[in-house]
Design a protein around this motif. Structure first.
Motif, PDB file in Angstrom:
ATOM      1  N   GLN A  17      37.447  29.803 123.390  1.00  8.19           N
ATOM      2  CA  GLN A  17      37.275  30.675 124.549  1.00  8.19           C
ATOM      3  C   GLN A  17      35.907  31.352 124.507  1.00  8.19           C
ATOM      4  O   GLN A  17      35.156  31.248 123.524  1.00  8.19           O
ATOM      5  N   THR A  18      35.619  32.056 125.590  1.00  6.14           N
ATOM      6  CA  THR A  18      34.351  32.775 125.720  1.00  6.14           C
ATOM      7  C   THR A  18      34.600  34.271 125.667  1.00  6.14           C
ATOM      8  O   THR A  18      35.597  34.761 126.215  1.00  6.14           O
ATOM      9  N   VAL A  19      33.702  34.980 125.003  1.00  2.00           N
ATOM     10  CA  VAL A  19      33.813  36.433 124.956  1.00  2.00           C
ATOM     11  C   VAL A  19      32.424  37.020 125.223  1.00  2.00           C
ATOM     12  O   VAL A  19      31.412  36.457 124.794  1.00  2.00           O
ATOM     13  N   THR A  20      32.405  38.108 125.959  1.00  2.00           N
ATOM     14  CA  THR A  20      31.144  38.804 126.245  1.00  2.00           C
ATOM     15  C   THR A  20      31.255  40.240 125.777  1.00  2.00           C
ATOM     16  O   THR A  20      32.165  40.966 126.184  1.00  2.00           O
ATOM     17  N   LEU A  21      30.334  40.620 124.924  1.00  2.11           N
ATOM     18  CA  LEU A  21      30.278  41.973 124.396  1.00  2.11           C
ATOM     19  C   LEU A  21      29.166  42.726 125.115  1.00  2.11           C
ATOM     20  O   LEU A  21      28.125  42.148 125.440  1.00  2.11           O
ATOM     21  N   ARG A  22      29.401  44.014 125.321  1.00  3.74           N
ATOM     22  CA  ARG A  22      28.402  44.804 126.036  1.00  3.74           C
ATOM     23  C   ARG A  22      27.954  45.982 125.184  1.00  3.74           C
ATOM     24  O   ARG A  22      28.738  46.581 124.455  1.00  3.74           O
ATOM     25  N   CYS A  23      26.670  46.302 125.332  1.00  2.00           N
ATOM     26  CA  CYS A  23      26.094  47.448 124.637  1.00  2.00           C
ATOM     27  C   CYS A  23      25.288  48.275 125.618  1.00  2.00           C
ATOM     28  O   CYS A  23      24.420  47.755 126.315  1.00  2.00           O
ATOM     29  N   ASP A  24      25.557  49.561 125.639  1.00  4.94           N
ATOM     30  CA  ASP A  24      24.738  50.496 126.416  1.00  4.94           C
ATOM     31  C   ASP A  24      23.959  51.370 125.442  1.00  4.94           C
ATOM     32  O   ASP A  24      24.556  52.170 124.718  1.00  4.94           O
ATOM     33  N   PRO A  25      22.646  51.231 125.417  1.00  2.00           N
ATOM     34  CA  PRO A  25      21.850  52.015 124.460  1.00  2.00           C
ATOM     35  C   PRO A  25      21.726  53.460 124.911  1.00  2.00           C
ATOM     36  O   PRO A  25      22.133  53.821 126.024  1.00  2.00           O
ATOM     37  N   ILE A  26      21.142  54.259 124.057  1.00  2.00           N
ATOM     38  CA  ILE A  26      20.824  55.631 124.439  1.00  2.00           C
ATOM     39  C   ILE A  26      19.797  55.582 125.573  1.00  2.00           C
ATOM     40  O   ILE A  26      18.848  54.774 125.514  1.00  2.00           O
ATOM     41  N   SER A  27      19.998  56.395 126.570  1.00  2.00           N
ATOM     42  CA  SER A  27      19.131  56.382 127.734  1.00  2.00           C
ATOM     43  C   SER A  27      17.667  56.589 127.335  1.00  2.00           C
ATOM     44  O   SER A  27      17.338  57.497 126.566  1.00  2.00           O
ATOM     45  N   GLY A  28      16.817  55.697 127.857  1.00  2.00           N
ATOM     46  CA  GLY A  28      15.391  55.808 127.572  1.00  2.00           C
ATOM     47  C   GLY A  28      14.932  55.024 126.357  1.00  2.00           C
ATOM     48  O   GLY A  28      13.730  54.909 126.109  1.00  2.00           O
ATOM     49  N   HIS A  29      15.865  54.462 125.592  1.00  2.00           N
ATOM     50  CA  HIS A  29      15.491  53.674 124.421  1.00  2.00           C
ATOM     51  C   HIS A  29      15.096  52.261 124.850  1.00  2.00           C
ATOM     52  O   HIS A  29      15.907  51.520 125.392  1.00  2.00           O
ATOM     53  N   ASP A  30      13.848  51.892 124.550  1.00  2.00           N
ATOM     54  CA  ASP A  30      13.378  50.557 124.910  1.00  2.00           C
ATOM     55  C   ASP A  30      13.860  49.486 123.934  1.00  2.00           C
ATOM     56  O   ASP A  30      13.964  48.329 124.278  1.00  2.00           O
ATOM     57  N   ASN A  31      14.095  49.910 122.690  1.00  2.00           N
ATOM     58  CA  ASN A  31      14.442  48.947 121.653  1.00  2.00           C
ATOM     59  C   ASN A  31      15.950  48.865 121.473  1.00  2.00           C
ATOM     60  O   ASN A  31      16.629  49.889 121.302  1.00  2.00           O
ATOM     61  N   LEU A  32      16.457  47.645 121.516  1.00  2.00           N
ATOM     62  CA  LEU A  32      17.889  47.412 121.363  1.00  2.00           C
ATOM     63  C   LEU A  32      18.087  46.280 120.383  1.00  2.00           C
ATOM     64  O   LEU A  32      17.404  45.253 120.450  1.00  2.00           O
ATOM     65  N   TYR A  33      19.028  46.459 119.465  1.00  2.00           N
ATOM     66  CA  TYR A  33      19.268  45.509 118.391  1.00  2.00           C
ATOM     67  C   TYR A  33      20.747  45.130 118.365  1.00  2.00           C
ATOM     68  O   TYR A  33      21.613  45.948 118.649  1.00  2.00           O
ATOM     69  N   TRP A  34      21.000  43.891 117.966  1.00  2.00           N
ATOM     70  CA  TRP A  34      22.366  43.449 117.686  1.00  2.00           C
ATOM     71  C   TRP A  34      22.451  43.052 116.216  1.00  2.00           C
ATOM     72  O   TRP A  34      21.550  42.396 115.675  1.00  2.00           O
ATOM     73  N   TYR A  35      23.572  43.465 115.583  1.00  2.00           N
ATOM     74  CA  TYR A  35      23.880  43.103 114.207  1.00  2.00           C
ATOM     75  C   TYR A  35      25.339  42.679 114.162  1.00  2.00           C
ATOM     76  O   TYR A  35      26.114  42.971 115.080  1.00  2.00           O
ATOM     77  N   ARG A  36      25.736  42.021 113.054  1.00  2.00           N
ATOM     78  CA  ARG A  36      27.148  41.727 112.907  1.00  2.00           C
ATOM     79  C   ARG A  36      27.526  41.673 111.436  1.00  2.00           C
ATOM     80  O   ARG A  36      26.689  41.408 110.576  1.00  2.00           O
ATOM     81  N   ARG A  37      28.786  41.937 111.189  1.00  2.00           N
ATOM     82  CA  ARG A  37      29.351  41.804 109.850  1.00  2.00           C
ATOM     83  C   ARG A  37      30.532  40.848 109.980  1.00  2.00           C
ATOM     84  O   ARG A  37      31.505  41.144 110.666  1.00  2.00           O
ATOM     85  N   VAL A  38      30.415  39.696 109.345  1.00  2.00           N
ATOM     86  CA  VAL A  38      31.481  38.705 109.428  1.00  2.00           C
ATOM     87  C   VAL A  38      32.082  38.463 108.064  1.00  2.00           C
ATOM     88  O   VAL A  38      31.389  38.564 107.052  1.00  2.00           O
ATOM     89  N   MET A  39      33.375  38.142 108.057  1.00  2.00           N
ATOM     90  CA  MET A  39      34.091  37.724 106.852  1.00  2.00           C
ATOM     91  C   MET A  39      33.865  38.677 105.675  1.00  2.00           C
ATOM     92  O   MET A  39      33.770  38.249 104.543  1.00  2.00           O
ATOM     93  N   GLY A  40      33.768  39.976 105.941  1.00  2.00           N
ATOM     94  CA  GLY A  40      33.610  40.944 104.865  1.00  2.00           C
ATOM     95  C   GLY A  40      32.276  40.891 104.160  1.00  2.00           C
ATOM     96  O   GLY A  40      32.115  41.492 103.094  1.00  2.00           O
ATOM     97  N   LYS A  41      31.330  40.182 104.730  1.00  2.00           N
ATOM     98  CA  LYS A  41      30.012  40.071 104.109  1.00  2.00           C
ATOM     99  C   LYS A  41      29.111  41.226 104.574  1.00  2.00           C
ATOM    100  O   LYS A  41      29.572  42.145 105.232  1.00  2.00           O
ATOM    101  N   GLU A  42      27.835  41.150 104.187  1.00  2.00           N
ATOM    102  CA  GLU A  42      26.950  42.241 104.562  1.00  2.00           C
ATOM    103  C   GLU A  42      26.638  42.204 106.051  1.00  2.00           C
ATOM    104  O   GLU A  42      26.828  41.198 106.729  1.00  2.00           O
ATOM    105  N   ILE A  43      26.163  43.311 106.561  1.00  2.00           N
ATOM    106  CA  ILE A  43      25.782  43.410 107.964  1.00  2.00           C
ATOM    107  C   ILE A  43      24.420  42.746 108.134  1.00  2.00           C
ATOM    108  O   ILE A  43      23.468  43.066 107.416  1.00  2.00           O
ATOM    109  N   LYS A  44      24.350  41.835 109.095  1.00  2.00           N
ATOM    110  CA  LYS A  44      23.102  41.084 109.279  1.00  2.00           C
ATOM    111  C   LYS A  44      22.547  41.230 110.681  1.00  2.00           C
ATOM    112  O   LYS A  44      23.292  41.292 111.662  1.00  2.00           O
TER     113      LYS A  44
END
Lengths: 113, 109
Positions: A17-44
């Protein structure tokens, strides 16, 4: 001032299936990052937007992942088709400049069955 | 990029005990942060501390930038302190934050 928000807080989907995740940054912040932690491993790191442009997408695992930030405000991360190994917690962060601290959202917990 | 290592990997504490978590990093840092990931997966920012000492209630942190390490102190631990503690840093021209592998803390009553 509102912090970084993410939606949904959790999602359970079936493999393929397809999933869409959404992020709303702090207003005025130009820089936005995505990270993930899978299978109990470190956050990448996954990728970094400056306004609507992808500055660094070196952490994106494969072409099943598509991130967008139309208009330079909120961002979406689509996983299509989802696989079992995509299960984990996906975090978004934003900063005013690249030298400032990154403020993290609470994350979206994704479970692929 | 910068390397971030944390120790110990796992820690079990009796409620009320104190503990020290360590984070070593391989390069000078622009930013260093400590986070707590609670059992629901949420990432809570604890400290932004590229250098010096800060305190917030039962938690405090110290970063010795010249020796490339940071310490997180938890005093009078409570069961709600359980979870994984992450140290994260970036340095030089790298904007992406590098996380350590975390310390999994379990506080038992």
């Amino acid at each position: 001032e509102a912090g970084v928000t993410q939606f949904p807080s959790h999602s359970v989907i079936e493999k393929g299936q397809t999933v869409t995740l959404r992020c709303d940054p702090i207003s005025g912040h130009d820089n936005l990052y995505w990270y993930r932690r899978v299978m109990g491993k470190e956050i990448k790191f996954l990728l970094h937007f400056v306004k609507e442009s992808k500055q660094d997408e070196s952490g994106m695992p494969n072409n099943r992942f598509l991130a967008e930030r139309t208009g330079g405000t909120y961002s979406t991360l689509k996983v299509q088709p989802a696989e079992l190994e995509d299960s984990g917690v996906y975090f978004c962060a934003s900063s005013g400049t690249v030298l400032e601290t990154q403020y993290f959202g609470p994350g979206t917990r994704l479970l692929v069955l | 990029g910068i390397q971030v290592e944390q120790s110990p990997p796992d820690l079990i504490l009796q409620e009320g005990a104190n503990s020290t978590l360590r984070c070593n990093f391989s390069d000078s840092v622009n930013n260093l942060q400590w986070f707590h990931q609670n059992p629901w997966g949420q990432l809570i920012n604890l400290f932004y501390i590229p250098s010096g000492t800060k305190q917030n209630g039962r938690l405090s942190a110290t970063t010795v930038a010249t020796e490339r390490y940071s310490l997180l102190y938890i005093s009078s631990s409570q069961t709600t302190d359980s979870g994984v503690y992450f140290c994260a840093a970036n340095s030089g021209g790298y904007q992406k934050v590098t996380f350590g592998t975390g310390t999994k803390l379990q506080v038992i009553p």
